[in-house]
Motif scaffolding. Structure first.
Motif, PDB file in Angstrom:
ATOM      1  N   SER A  82       0.339  -1.080   0.203  1.00  0.00           N
ATOM      2  CA  SER A  82      -0.104   0.001   0.058  1.00  0.00           C
ATOM      3  C   SER A  82       0.890   1.327   0.267  1.00  0.00           C
ATOM      4  CB  SER A  82      -0.531   0.439   1.443  1.00  0.00           C
ATOM      5  OG  SER A  82      -1.653   1.146   0.914  1.00  0.00           O
ATOM      6  N   ASN A  83       0.362   2.071  -0.807  1.00  0.00           N
ATOM      7  CA  ASN A  83       0.964   3.454  -0.890  1.00  0.00           C
ATOM      8  C   ASN A  83       0.364   4.712   0.135  1.00  0.00           C
ATOM      9  OD1 ASN A  83       3.176   3.000  -2.825  1.00  0.00           O
ATOM     10  ND2 ASN A  83       1.650   2.822  -3.910  1.00  0.00           N
TER      11      ASN A  83
ATOM     12  N   ASP B 114      -1.559   4.369   6.205  1.00  0.00           N
ATOM     13  CA  ASP B 114      -2.920   4.794   7.558  1.00  0.00           C
ATOM     14  C   ASP B 114      -4.817   4.407   6.861  1.00  0.00           C
ATOM     15  OD1 ASP B 114      -1.519   5.796   8.687  1.00  0.00           O
ATOM     16  OD2 ASP B 114      -1.524   7.651   8.287  1.00  0.00           O
ATOM     17  N   GLU B 115      -4.885   4.514   5.329  1.00  0.00           N
ATOM     18  CA  GLU B 115      -6.268   4.393   5.302  1.00  0.00           C
ATOM     19  C   GLU B 115      -6.689   2.908   5.227  1.00  0.00           C
ATOM     20  OE1 GLU B 115      -7.949   7.084   1.062  1.00  0.00           O
ATOM     21  OE2 GLU B 115      -5.433   7.399   1.462  1.00  0.00           O
ATOM     22  N   ALA B 116      -5.416   2.358   3.959  1.00  0.00           N
ATOM     23  CA  ALA B 116      -5.201   0.887   4.645  1.00  0.00           C
ATOM     24  C   ALA B 116      -5.707  -0.154   5.799  1.00  0.00           C
ATOM     25  CB  ALA B 116      -4.024   0.406   3.496  1.00  0.00           C
TER      26      ALA B 116
ATOM     27  N   LEU C  91     -16.872  -0.898   2.602  1.00  0.00           N
ATOM     28  CA  LEU C  91     -15.283   0.239   3.249  1.00  0.00           C
ATOM     29  C   LEU C  91     -14.894   0.694   2.124  1.00  0.00           C
ATOM     30  CD1 LEU C  91     -14.570  -2.704   5.843  1.00  0.00           C
ATOM     31  CD2 LEU C  91     -15.640  -0.190   6.466  1.00  0.00           C
ATOM     32  N   GLY C  92     -15.312   1.153   0.351  1.00  0.00           N
ATOM     33  CA  GLY C  92     -14.663   1.389  -0.346  1.00  0.00           C
ATOM     34  C   GLY C  92     -14.015   0.773  -1.586  1.00  0.00           C
ATOM     35  N   GLY C  93     -14.046  -0.638  -0.710  1.00  0.00           N
ATOM     36  CA  GLY C  93     -13.456  -1.736  -2.050  1.00  0.00           C
ATOM     37  C   GLY C  93     -14.493  -1.395  -3.082  1.00  0.00           C
ATOM     38  N   THR C  94     -13.898  -2.185  -4.564  1.00  0.00           N
ATOM     39  CA  THR C  94     -14.332  -1.699  -5.586  1.00  0.00           C
ATOM     40  C   THR C  94     -14.903  -3.998  -6.009  1.00  0.00           C
ATOM     41  OG1 THR C  94     -12.909  -0.341  -6.109  1.00  0.00           O
ATOM     42  CG2 THR C  94     -13.817  -1.572  -8.229  1.00  0.00           C
TER      43      THR C  94
ATOM     44  N   LEU D 192      -8.373  -0.606  -1.571  1.00  0.00           N
ATOM     45  CA  LEU D 192      -8.490   0.835  -2.038  1.00  0.00           C
ATOM     46  C   LEU D 192      -6.719   1.181  -2.503  1.00  0.00           C
ATOM     47  CD1 LEU D 192      -8.728   2.273   1.682  1.00  0.00           C
ATOM     48  CD2 LEU D 192     -10.444   1.755  -0.094  1.00  0.00           C
ATOM     49  N   ASP D 193      -6.053   0.633  -2.725  1.00  0.00           N
ATOM     50  CA  ASP D 193      -4.903   0.185  -3.127  1.00  0.00           C
ATOM     51  C   ASP D 193      -5.180  -0.737  -4.727  1.00  0.00           C
ATOM     52  OD1 ASP D 193      -2.506   2.267  -2.147  1.00  0.00           O
ATOM     53  OD2 ASP D 193      -3.852   0.691  -0.400  1.00  0.00           O
TER      54      ASP D 193
END
Length: 124
Positions: free
Chosen positions: A11-12, A15-17, A90-93, A113-114
């Motif tokens: 992950s880049n 914190d969000e991950a 949670l924001g996944g696709t 998220l990444d």
């Protein structure tokens, strides 16, 4: 016979991950094992595997593995669907709606998220 019981994604946006995986993995009974020196985090299901979200150790940006998919095994198709739904919430696709792919074999695919591709599955 060998069993796969550990994998990690890069992950880049650590914190969000970590917030994403804290909540997603808690929904299936996994818990934080420890924070990694890279700024990432490792999770465990007490003897049922280890999952990590990490910054690459080589210092380069994290990239999505082309063709990579990591999976979490479940006991029922309903659990697969609930895990998939939580990831999307949670924001996944969505990368493949949960459902039966072959007789009594269920999969549901999503990207975090990444952009890392993961799935829940139930075999047999």
């Amino acid at each position: 016979m060998a069993t796969l019981n550990y994998f990690a994604v890069g992950s880049n946006r650590l914190d969000e991950a970590k917030a994403f995986y804290d909540e997603l993995l808690a929904s299936i009974g996994w818990e934080k094992m420890f924070d990694h020196p890279s700024g990432g985090r490792l999770y465990t299901a007490r003897g049922k595997g280890i999952f990590g979200v990490l910054a690459p150790i080589d210092g380069n940006p994290a990239t999505v593995g082309n063709g990579f998919t990591g999976g979490f095994a479940f006991d029922t198709g309903e659990e697969v669907a609930a895990f998939h739904a939580k990831a999307i919430e949670l924001g996944g696709t969505n990368e493949g709606d949960p459902g039966e792919r072959a007789p009594n074999i269920h999969f549901g695919y999503f990207r975090d998220l990444d952009g890392n591709k993961l799935c829940g599955y139930k075999m047999g």
